[in-house]
Enzyme design. Structure first.
Site, PDB file in Angstrom:
ATOM      1  N   CYS A 155      -0.184   3.983   2.540  1.00  0.00           N
ATOM      2  CA  CYS A 155       0.175   3.552   3.897  1.00  0.00           C
ATOM      3  C   CYS A 155       1.600   3.981   4.226  1.00  0.00           C
ATOM      4  O   CYS A 155       1.890   4.436   5.340  1.00  0.00           O
ATOM      5  CB  CYS A 155       0.061   2.037   4.037  1.00  0.00           C
ATOM      6  SG  CYS A 155      -1.612   1.391   3.849  1.00  0.00           S
TER       7      CYS A 155
ATOM      8  N   CYS B 286       0.829  -1.205   0.000  1.00  0.00           N
ATOM      9  CA  CYS B 286       0.000   0.000   0.000  1.00  0.00           C
ATOM     10  C   CYS B 286       0.870   1.264   0.000  1.00  0.00           C
ATOM     11  O   CYS B 286       1.520   1.584   1.000  1.00  0.00           O
ATOM     12  CB  CYS B 286      -0.932  -0.012   1.227  1.00  0.00           C
ATOM     13  SG  CYS B 286      -1.831   1.539   1.495  1.00  0.00           S
TER      14      CYS B 286
END
Length: 303
Positions: free
Chosen positions: A42, A39
């Site tokens: 993230c 991700c």
């Protein structure tokens, strides 16, 4: 979370979640960050959330990161549909979705709101309870004019809570009362930027500014006679107010400043009113004396 019918891996994940999130959330605010290695967003959020949560740890905030690929059952229980997803959990229940907080400022704002509303136990609160009586003692000594003892108290409390705004304010004002203005400014200069914005610190700054402006006068009779001879000599009256403040007579100082405002509120770009504001801040805006003087000022301004 029920574990009946779960795989051993899911049962272990539930037990870890109970240990790391649910149990600590009885007294702390747990920030649960759902993420994954693949991700990109993230990875951008991680430094922000880790920094803020570390800063807020003394306030009772703890960060728990949950990899959704390794904890699919936990992610499903929280209905995580995209990542990063960030929840605040207290007493076993999600109390806020912080997923939209992508900057330090946004995340701190959310946390400040939650901490103000929830009965979080923290080292900071425990310390405040411990030092509150000492701060009160120091303030009482200052009010009584026992400035050396007040300074001693605030220095001792300052060693316990160096970044506390009320302690720093009392420390600085005790130094001001002892005419040690450079040291008072140094105390405030060492404060973190967020603490330096506190109203208590503004009070100390006002006290320093007043002390810089004021000069103790052993005999005010000459300037008093000058004002009596020409009540519209605002410069003389302003000088009289400064001498009165320096001599500790704030009542008469306020009277003279109010009189200037009554006669000419715009004199010297509103210098008398500005000086009154400094006096109010230095005394403390919640002080009953300040409330009384502000009512007098309002009566003059809106008469």
């Amino acid at each position: 979370m029920a574990t009946l019918g779960l795989s051993d891996g899911d049962k272990a994940a539930v037990e870890a979640f109970r240990r790391d999130v649910v149990d600590p959330s009885r007294t702390s605010l747990i920030i649960v960050d759902f993420w994954a290695e693949w991700c990109g967003p993230c990875k951008q959020l991680t430094p922000v959330i880790e920094k803020v949560c570390a800063e807020y740890e003394p306030k009772g905030v703890k960060l728990v990161k949950i990899n959704v690929d390794e904890n699919k059952f936990i992610a499903a229980q929280f209905r995580v549909q995209s990542i990063p997803t960030v929840y605040a959990v207290f007493q076993g229940q999600p109390v806020a979705d912080l997923s939209q907080a992508r900057t330090e400022g946004q995340l701190k704002q959310f946390l400040d709101q939650l901490l103000a509303q929830l009965p979080i136990e923290s080292d900071e609160k425990a310390q405040l309870q411990e030092i509150a009586p000492l701060i009160e003692m120091g303030e009482e000594l200052l009010t009584a004019g026992d400035n050396e003892r007040a300074l001693s108290v605030f220095e001792q409390v300052g060693a316990m809570a160096p970044d506390n705004a009320e302690v720093a304010s009392g420390h600085a004002r005790a130094l001001v009362a002892l005419a040690r203005l450079d040291e008072a400014e140094a105390v405030l200069a060492e404060l973190p930027a967020d603490v330096a914005k506190d109203q208590a610190v503004d009070r100390a700054r006002a006290a320093i500014a007043l002390a810089r402006d004021a000069r103790p006068v052993s005999d005010l009779s000459g300037i008093e006679a000058k004002v009596a001879a020409n009540p519209d000599d605002h410069e003389a009256r302003f000088e009289l107010a400064g001498g009165l403040m320096a001599n500790g007579d704030r009542d008469r100082a306020a009277e003279e400043l109010l009189e200037i405002v009554r006669r000419d509120r715009e004199w010297n770009d509103g210098a008398a009113r500005a000086q009154l504001v400094k006096l109010f801040e230095a005394t403390g805006l919640e002080d009953p004396w300040v409330a009384a003087q502000r009512r007098k000022l309002s009566q003059i301004l809106f008469a």
